[in-house]
Design a protein around this motif. Sequence first.
Motif, mmCIF file in Angstrom:
data_model
loop_
_atom_site.group_PDB
_atom_site.id
_atom_site.type_symbol
_atom_site.label_atom_id
_atom_site.label_comp_id
_atom_site.label_asym_id
_atom_site.label_seq_id
_atom_site.Cartn_x
_atom_site.Cartn_y
_atom_site.Cartn_z
ATOM 1 N N LEU A 187 0.814 -1.214 0.000
ATOM 2 C CA LEU A 187 0.000 0.000 0.000
ATOM 3 C C LEU A 187 0.848 1.265 0.000
ATOM 4 O O LEU A 187 0.523 2.248 -0.671
ATOM 5 N N ARG A 188 1.934 1.249 0.723
ATOM 6 C CA ARG A 188 2.743 2.460 0.847
ATOM 7 C C ARG A 188 3.245 2.925 -0.513
ATOM 8 O O ARG A 188 3.195 4.122 -0.830
ATOM 9 N N GLU A 189 3.752 2.008 -1.319
ATOM 10 C CA GLU A 189 4.283 2.387 -2.630
ATOM 11 C C GLU A 189 3.180 2.911 -3.532
ATOM 12 O O GLU A 189 3.384 3.842 -4.306
ATOM 13 N N HIS A 190 1.997 2.323 -3.440
ATOM 14 C CA HIS A 190 0.905 2.774 -4.300
ATOM 15 C C HIS A 190 0.403 4.154 -3.877
ATOM 16 O O HIS A 190 0.052 4.980 -4.725
ATOM 17 N N LEU A 191 0.368 4.414 -2.587
ATOM 18 C CA LEU A 191 -0.076 5.730 -2.143
ATOM 19 C C LEU A 191 0.922 6.818 -2.517
ATOM 20 O O LEU A 191 0.545 7.963 -2.741
ATOM 21 N N ARG A 192 2.191 6.467 -2.608
ATOM 22 C CA ARG A 192 3.194 7.451 -3.013
ATOM 23 C C ARG A 192 3.003 7.872 -4.475
ATOM 24 O O ARG A 192 3.475 8.935 -4.876
ATOM 25 N N ASP A 193 2.325 7.054 -5.247
ATOM 26 C CA ASP A 193 2.070 7.389 -6.650
ATOM 27 C C ASP A 193 0.787 8.175 -6.838
ATOM 28 O O ASP A 193 0.326 8.340 -7.969
ATOM 29 N N THR A 194 0.183 8.624 -5.764
ATOM 30 C CA THR A 194 -1.057 9.397 -5.853
ATOM 31 C C THR A 194 -0.817 10.814 -5.360
ATOM 32 O O THR A 194 0.123 11.074 -4.601
ATOM 33 N N MET A 195 -1.692 11.728 -5.780
ATOM 34 C CA MET A 195 -1.634 13.109 -5.298
ATOM 35 C C MET A 195 -2.780 13.439 -4.349
ATOM 36 O O MET A 195 -2.858 14.553 -3.850
ATOM 37 N N TRP A 196 -3.671 12.488 -4.100
ATOM 38 C CA TRP A 196 -4.843 12.775 -3.278
ATOM 39 C C TRP A 196 -4.653 12.403 -1.816
ATOM 40 O O TRP A 196 -5.283 12.985 -0.938
#
Length: 444
Positions: free
Chosen positions: A24-33
């Motif tokens: 999850l951490r890596e995927h959230l880093r790819d978001t701006m929201w």
Amino acid sequence: MSDGLLTHSPGEGRVRRPRVLSPLREHLRDTMWFAPTVGLIGSVLLWWAAAEVDAELVRLLQDDEEYDTLKDLNRLAEDAKAVISTISSAMMTFIGVVFSISLVAVQMASGQFSPRVVRLYVRSRITKVTLTVFLATFLFSLLTLASFDSEQDPRLVTSVPLIEGLLAVLMVLLSLLLFIAYVNGTLRMMRIGFVIDRIAREAFRVAVRHPTEQELDDDRLGPETARITHDGRAGVLRDVHIARVVRAARRQGVVLRLLPRIGDFMVPGTPVFAVYGGPAPGRRALRYAVSVGVERTFHQDLGFGLRQLSDIALRALSPAVNDPTTAVQALDRIVQFLASVARYPLGALPHRDRRGTVRLVQPVPDWQDLVDLGLTEIRGCAAEHPQVTRRMLAGIDDLLLLAPEGRRAPLLRHRALLEQAVERLVPEAADRDFALLPDRQGIG
């Protein structure tokens, strides 16, 4: 995302269609929201706590009949109201400036370097922190304005937002400091040297997680007993939830081999896992096991850094750009990365459970794949650029000194092909001799 897996065993049909999740951490880093949302929630909680403190302060002064003090505080709050009103309107202008700078920087980077480097801007911490604090300051100031009490009688007033006003001013000061840091960080990300360095560091983070144990012998896995296929949307295999897959394989007493490599494009029906040593894990065991998306990520992709560095060099060598110095900078990092993995066991990455038993085998690019990815396309465009040919020859010679004997063949092949290309495309003998002289700075 709505991807999934299907289990196929001998004599069996479909039994599962779970959704996908990966680290999850890596995927959230790819978001701006995510960061701005957390900031807005934190802003509301901070305002609520400050409002409670202000209300409690008013109650204590009323209980002590300190009405003159309340009158003074009320006048001070009225003066602060004008400041906070200005803050709330000014923050929207600041937010617009941040977005404008970000969009210009992303557009320039995409056109000048490569569309793949846009991820660096999306993952930029200073951009997210700045946007988060600006939005939080804007919301906090609006909530503070709503806290002002129109009642002037100190016996009846319920709130004097002094703490809230002070916090609003402090958040503005923090916003100004972050704005300076944001402009500095954005200007750095528009410099090619910084972009190449960031890409290289991301690539090294993937490489250092690679184990240094001996390569796994396929004969140790035993016979294949089942396959698990993809039954979600088509897309790029972004990563695998390794802990979940290892746990599922351990409970079932089997070994799972990931069939596609990270970064491969998959369509529905593509085999994802091969099962060895028993039946495939049950329906719930591999839920959220793989993540499929629209683009590759660094998380588990050993070759993605080389792909980006190669793209930057190719664009720099195109006739429209004609910037061989940038290509040399990209070659510096390509050679550095290849040197760092020159002695690693490549091709297959085993993951073990807590008892040391291999439960998941993940394919990764082998040495020849990485060398070809880093050098082939640049070599094809480099023959007419002596600065690049000289740097590439020097890099290959350095790698020949560092690589084991069994890994020198791809390097020698690229060296020979580069020499042939220069002999074929450069007519003057003196120019050929100059272009084929190894130099770590190219020309300087």
